[in-house]
Design an enzyme around this catalytic site. Structure first.
Site, PDB file in Angstrom:
ATOM      1  N   LYS A  59     -67.660  35.056 -34.519  1.00 45.33           N
ATOM      2  CA  LYS A  59     -68.053  34.507 -35.834  1.00 45.33           C
ATOM      3  C   LYS A  59     -66.823  34.105 -36.641  1.00 45.33           C
ATOM      4  O   LYS A  59     -66.855  33.137 -37.405  1.00 45.33           O
ATOM      5  CB  LYS A  59     -68.902  35.512 -36.614  1.00 45.33           C
ATOM      6  CG  LYS A  59     -70.391  35.318 -36.414  1.00 45.33           C
ATOM      7  CD  LYS A  59     -70.919  35.891 -35.136  1.00 45.33           C
ATOM      8  CE  LYS A  59     -71.277  34.976 -34.049  1.00 45.33           C
ATOM      9  NZ  LYS A  59     -71.758  35.619 -32.841  1.00 45.33           N
ATOM     10  N   GLY A 198     -73.274  28.252 -18.111  1.00 42.65           N
ATOM     11  CA  GLY A 198     -74.244  29.092 -18.809  1.00 42.65           C
ATOM     12  C   GLY A 198     -74.431  28.628 -20.244  1.00 42.65           C
ATOM     13  O   GLY A 198     -73.486  28.658 -21.039  1.00 42.65           O
ATOM     14  N   GLY A 200     -76.362  29.945 -22.572  1.00 41.68           N
ATOM     15  CA  GLY A 200     -76.979  30.966 -23.424  1.00 41.68           C
ATOM     16  C   GLY A 200     -76.227  31.042 -24.743  1.00 41.68           C
ATOM     17  O   GLY A 200     -75.417  30.171 -25.083  1.00 41.68           O
ATOM     18  N   VAL A 255     -74.348  25.389  -9.258  1.00 38.56           N
ATOM     19  CA  VAL A 255     -72.884  25.445  -9.157  1.00 38.56           C
ATOM     20  C   VAL A 255     -72.487  25.841  -7.741  1.00 38.56           C
ATOM     21  O   VAL A 255     -73.055  26.759  -7.152  1.00 38.56           O
ATOM     22  CB  VAL A 255     -72.318  26.448 -10.189  1.00 38.56           C
ATOM     23  CG1 VAL A 255     -70.826  26.666  -9.977  1.00 38.56           C
ATOM     24  CG2 VAL A 255     -72.581  25.943 -11.600  1.00 38.56           C
ATOM     25  N   ASP A 330     -76.626  48.021 -24.812  1.00 36.41           N
ATOM     26  CA  ASP A 330     -76.529  47.115 -23.659  1.00 36.41           C
ATOM     27  C   ASP A 330     -76.623  47.833 -22.315  1.00 36.41           C
ATOM     28  O   ASP A 330     -76.881  47.200 -21.298  1.00 36.41           O
ATOM     29  CB  ASP A 330     -75.188  46.367 -23.698  1.00 36.41           C
ATOM     30  CG  ASP A 330     -75.189  45.180 -24.652  1.00 36.41           C
ATOM     31  OD1 ASP A 330     -76.125  45.068 -25.463  1.00 36.41           O
ATOM     32  OD2 ASP A 330     -74.241  44.369 -24.578  1.00 36.41           O
ATOM     33  N   HIS A 462     -85.151  28.627 -56.791  1.00 38.92           N
ATOM     34  CA  HIS A 462     -84.909  27.195 -56.612  1.00 38.92           C
ATOM     35  C   HIS A 462     -83.553  26.830 -57.196  1.00 38.92           C
ATOM     36  O   HIS A 462     -83.232  27.286 -58.304  1.00 38.92           O
ATOM     37  CB  HIS A 462     -85.985  26.375 -57.328  1.00 38.92           C
ATOM     38  CG  HIS A 462     -85.714  24.900 -57.261  1.00 38.92           C
ATOM     39  ND1 HIS A 462     -85.949  24.174 -56.113  1.00 38.92           N
ATOM     40  CD2 HIS A 462     -85.181  24.044 -58.176  1.00 38.92           C
ATOM     41  CE1 HIS A 462     -85.597  22.913 -56.331  1.00 38.92           C
ATOM     42  NE2 HIS A 462     -85.128  22.801 -57.570  1.00 38.92           N
TER      43      HIS A 462
HETATM   44  C1  LIG Z   1     -68.968  36.569 -27.237  1.00 37.56           C
HETATM   45  C2  LIG Z   1     -70.102  37.470 -27.654  1.00 37.56           C
HETATM   46  C3  LIG Z   1     -70.735  37.253 -28.856  1.00 37.56           C
HETATM   47  C4  LIG Z   1     -71.778  38.084 -29.251  1.00 37.56           C
HETATM   48  N1  LIG Z   1     -72.376  37.829 -30.437  1.00 37.56           N
HETATM   49  C5  LIG Z   1     -73.398  38.613 -30.843  1.00 37.56           C
HETATM   50  C6  LIG Z   1     -74.005  38.400 -32.089  1.00 37.56           C
HETATM   51  O1  LIG Z   1     -73.626  37.495 -32.841  1.00 37.56           O
HETATM   52  N2  LIG Z   1     -75.021  39.228 -32.462  1.00 37.56           N
HETATM   53  C7  LIG Z   1     -75.460  40.236 -31.647  1.00 37.56           C
HETATM   54  O2  LIG Z   1     -76.381  40.950 -32.024  1.00 37.56           O
HETATM   55  N3  LIG Z   1     -74.899  40.469 -30.460  1.00 37.56           N
HETATM   56  C8  LIG Z   1     -73.868  39.688 -30.034  1.00 37.56           C
HETATM   57  N4  LIG Z   1     -73.266  39.954 -28.840  1.00 37.56           N
HETATM   58  C9  LIG Z   1     -73.764  41.086 -28.034  1.00 37.56           C
HETATM   59  C10 LIG Z   1     -73.210  42.420 -28.574  1.00 37.56           C
HETATM   60  O3  LIG Z   1     -71.804  42.362 -28.580  1.00 37.56           O
HETATM   61  C11 LIG Z   1     -73.705  43.576 -27.735  1.00 37.56           C
HETATM   62  O4  LIG Z   1     -75.102  43.540 -27.632  1.00 37.56           O
HETATM   63  C12 LIG Z   1     -73.284  44.902 -28.361  1.00 37.56           C
HETATM   64  O5  LIG Z   1     -71.891  44.991 -28.463  1.00 37.56           O
HETATM   65  C13 LIG Z   1     -73.811  46.082 -27.542  1.00 37.56           C
HETATM   66  O6  LIG Z   1     -73.430  47.263 -28.171  1.00 37.56           O
HETATM   67  P1  LIG Z   1     -73.242  48.611 -27.335  1.00 37.56           P
HETATM   68  O7  LIG Z   1     -72.871  49.647 -28.338  1.00 37.56           O
HETATM   69  O8  LIG Z   1     -74.406  48.844 -26.481  1.00 37.56           O
HETATM   70  O9  LIG Z   1     -72.020  48.339 -26.331  1.00 37.56           O
HETATM   71  P2  LIG Z   1     -70.555  47.764 -26.509  1.00 37.56           P
HETATM   72  O10 LIG Z   1     -70.375  47.039 -27.768  1.00 37.56           O
HETATM   73  O11 LIG Z   1     -70.240  47.061 -25.239  1.00 37.56           O
HETATM   74  O12 LIG Z   1     -69.648  49.070 -26.632  1.00 37.56           O
HETATM   75  C14 LIG Z   1     -69.501  49.970 -25.593  1.00 37.56           C
HETATM   76  C15 LIG Z   1     -68.215  50.742 -25.788  1.00 37.56           C
HETATM   77  O13 LIG Z   1     -68.165  51.807 -24.839  1.00 37.56           O
HETATM   78  C16 LIG Z   1     -66.866  51.870 -24.272  1.00 37.56           C
HETATM   79  N5  LIG Z   1     -66.971  52.535 -22.964  1.00 37.56           N
HETATM   80  C17 LIG Z   1     -67.572  52.084 -21.845  1.00 37.56           C
HETATM   81  N6  LIG Z   1     -67.524  53.037 -20.884  1.00 37.56           N
HETATM   82  C18 LIG Z   1     -66.876  54.091 -21.433  1.00 37.56           C
HETATM   83  C19 LIG Z   1     -66.534  55.380 -20.960  1.00 37.56           C
HETATM   84  N7  LIG Z   1     -66.884  55.804 -19.731  1.00 37.56           N
HETATM   85  N8  LIG Z   1     -65.853  56.208 -21.785  1.00 37.56           N
HETATM   86  C20 LIG Z   1     -65.500  55.808 -23.040  1.00 37.56           C
HETATM   87  N9  LIG Z   1     -65.813  54.610 -23.534  1.00 37.56           N
HETATM   88  C21 LIG Z   1     -66.503  53.780 -22.743  1.00 37.56           C
HETATM   89  C22 LIG Z   1     -66.427  50.431 -24.212  1.00 37.56           C
HETATM   90  O14 LIG Z   1     -65.024  50.344 -24.104  1.00 37.56           O
HETATM   91  C23 LIG Z   1     -66.961  49.910 -25.544  1.00 37.56           C
HETATM   92  O15 LIG Z   1     -66.033  50.155 -26.565  1.00 37.56           O
HETATM   93  C24 LIG Z   1     -72.200  39.150 -28.428  1.00 37.56           C
HETATM   94  C25 LIG Z   1     -71.548  39.394 -27.221  1.00 37.56           C
HETATM   95  C26 LIG Z   1     -70.510  38.576 -26.829  1.00 37.56           C
HETATM   96  C27 LIG Z   1     -69.817  38.868 -25.536  1.00 37.56           C
END
Ligand SMILES: Cc1cc2nc3c(=O)[nH]c(=O)nc-3n(C[C@H](O)[C@H](O)[C@H](O)COP(=O)(O)OP(=O)(O)OC[C@H]3O[C@@H](n4cnc5c(N)ncnc54)[C@H](O)[C@@H]3O)c2cc1C
Length: 483
Positions: A59, A198, A200, A255, A330, A462
């Site tokens: 962003k 992609g 998306g 691809v 995720d 408005h």
């Molecule tokens: C380019 C891009 C743009 C995006 N834009 C948006 C958006 O605008 N709006 C939106 O809603 N979503 C967006 N997303 C998706 C969003 O980033 C994810 O859905 C979100 O970050 C998921 O959150 P999470 O907490 O599940 O995991 P993550 O954010 O992936 O965090 C997981 C964390 O766990 C850590 N970790 C992993 N394994 C271990 C371990 N064994 N020990 C310790 N730490 C560990 C990782 O290092 C990371 O810090 C975007 C994604 C990308 C790639």
């Protein structure tokens, strides 16, 4: 080896994990949160994908590149003249890094404020014992957790380890020519030719950033339809706008081989007509989905069940197959969205406290932060047709909205779908300016099971873009006032 005991251990400090940790602490638990992400100096960088290489930096760059495009193409309409408009990519990336760091630091501050113990390093299961789990914290790549590994123990563990970019088979990310979202957010110069595989959310957002800055961008998409999950009318409108901007999108491609060239890459593919093609590009961004991060968890040590994709198997309440082990965001089923992860994190913390945390999957908003923005909640027209639901539809174009005219951004529309019998709102779909903000009203309305008439009767300021939502609601009953 030292061992500390907590009520709740959260592994991962992305939006799912850090919010779960804060909520659990608010509820009176002794909480630890472990995250391995390091910043360029080797220090902790909590916030996960979202903060470091996802939502926030994308962003920031979308904002910078939009300013650039406005200055180049639209300032003159306002009577503002500038010299030749130039972009300093280094400065733009520096600003983005500052925004990221502010968010990292903000989370560390919140951990302190809420007395969440933060551990920088990789967390993995060691063993289950009577009444809990032992988790090892190994120093991160930069050795940030200290030389001595630590173990933590808790009755409740929330796994929020997120996801990573999926590579094409046999084409690993080198982050120089073949880029994931990470490399795509830190290109040191604007590539002349950028290929994106992609179309998306991530592909469109990153493609838009570099196109606005001057790259010739081609997006290759395997599916024959553009944005298949989006309402067809809205997707068509968005495609028209992207075509006009010069973002080339080829649908229905297959691809083939991707080869490294002396400079850049060549991508062999067959187009929708089955004709062989080759695209040469200076940089390639691959955005074909994401894979759950479960590799480093040592899940087998405790028998934590994973599915064939490596995602943690959970029920509707985020419970894994193990008592006291939960997973959110995720790394589990469902949309990969930061706000979905956050909602699940809060709900799990509340369930651990014996409360009734709840996530309504039917009202999770989706946003694509392109220009025009695309945002929606609820069901699309094609879904309602497939489900045999009788509905009424109201649309209102931004062309007929005074605020949009004043902004100079009249692309798109608000579309509302309501049940034909009860008038309950079933879906709201927006393509146009500030769709990401406008969608909140629709989410609120659907959460409260509002009818289209409810929105139509509410006084909207408005001139505001939100009047388009009210007008779309009026249009459901064929009584829009301004169109
Ligand atoms: C380019 C891009 C743009 C995006 N834009 C948006 C958006 O605008 N709006 C939106 O809603 N979503 C967006 N997303 C998706 C969003 O980033 C994810 O859905 C979100 O970050 C998921 O959150 P999470 O907490 O599940 O995991 P993550 O954010 O992936 O965090 C997981 C964390 O766990 C850590 N970790 C992993 N394994 C271990 C371990 N064994 N020990 C310790 N730490 C560990 C990782 O290092 C990371 O810090 C975007 C994604 C990308 C790639």
């Amino acid at each position: 080896m030292t061992q500390q005991t907590f009520d709740v251990i959260v592994i991962g400090a992305g939006p799912g994990g850090y919010v779960a940790a804060i909520r659990a602490a608010q509820l009176g638990f002794k909480v630890a949160c472990i995250d391995e992400w390091s910043n360029a100096d080797g220090g902790p960088a909590p916030g996960g994908t979202c903060t470091n290489v996802g939502c926030i930096p994308s962003k920031a760059l979308l904002q910078s590149s939009e300013h650039f495009e406005h200055a180049r193409l639209h300032f003159a309409e306002h009577g503002i003249s500038t010299g030749a408009v130039k972009i300093d990519v280094g400065q733009m990336l520096g600003r983005k890094n500052t925004v990221v760091k502010q968010n990292n630091d903000g989370i560390l501050y919140l951990f302190k404020k809420n007395k969440v113990a933060f551990f920088h390093g990789r967390g993995s299961f060691v063993r289950a014992f009577e009444g809990g789990y032992e988790i090892a914290v190994a120093a991160g790549a930069a050795g940030a957790a200290g030389a001595e590994p630590q173990t933590l123990a808790a009755k409740q563990v929330i796994v929020a380890t997120g996801s990573s970019a999926r590579a094409l088979p046999g084409v690993p990310f080198d982050e120089v020519n073949v880029l994931s979202n990470d490399g795509g957010l830190r290109l040191g110069a604007v590539p002349k030719r950028l290929a994106v595989i992609g179309s998306g959310v991530i592909g469109l957002e990153l493609g838009s950033v570099w196109r606005r800055l001057g790259a010739d961008v081609t997006v290759l998409e395997g599916l024959p339809v553009f944005l298949g999950a989006v309402d067809e009318q809205i997707a068509r409108e968005a495609k028209k706008a992207f075509d006009k901007q010069g973002l080339k999108i080829e649908l229905g491609v297959q691809v083939g081989e991707i080869k490294a060239l002396k400079k850049g890459v060549s991508i062999a593919y067959t187009n929708a007509k089955g004709e062989p093609q080759t695209l040469e590009a200076d940089k390639l961004i691959v955005s074909i989905g994401r894979v759950p991060n479960t590799n480093g968890l040592n899940a087998q040590a405790v028998g934590l069940q994973l599915d064939e994709r490596g995602a943690i198997v959970v029920d509707a309440d985020c419970r894994s197959n193990l008592p006291g082990v939960w997973a959110v965001g995720d790394v589990v089923r469902g949309p990969m969205l930061a706000h979905k992860a956050e909602e699940e994190g809060v709900a799990v913390a509340e369930r651990i406290a014996g409360q009734h945390g709840h996530v309504n999957f039917d009202t999770i908003p989706w946003v694509i932060y392109t220009s025009p923005e695309i945002a929606w909640v609820g069901r699309t027209e094609q879904q309602l047709k497939a489900d045999g639901v009788a509905y009424r539809v109201g649309t209102f174009p931004f062309l007929a909205n005074g605020r949009a005219r004043a902004l100079g951004d009249t692309t798109g529309m608000v579309k509302m779908l309501a049940d034909a019998a009860t008038d309950q709102i079933l879906g709201v779909h927006i393509v146009g300016p500030m769709a990401s903000e406008l969608i909140a009203e629709a989410v609120l309305a659907m959460e409260f099971k509002a009818s289209a008439e409810d929105i139509a009767r509410i006084c909207h300021a408005h001139p505001s873009l939100s009047e388009a939502t009210k007008e779309a609601a009026l249009a459901v009953d064929k009584r829009a006032l301004n169109f």
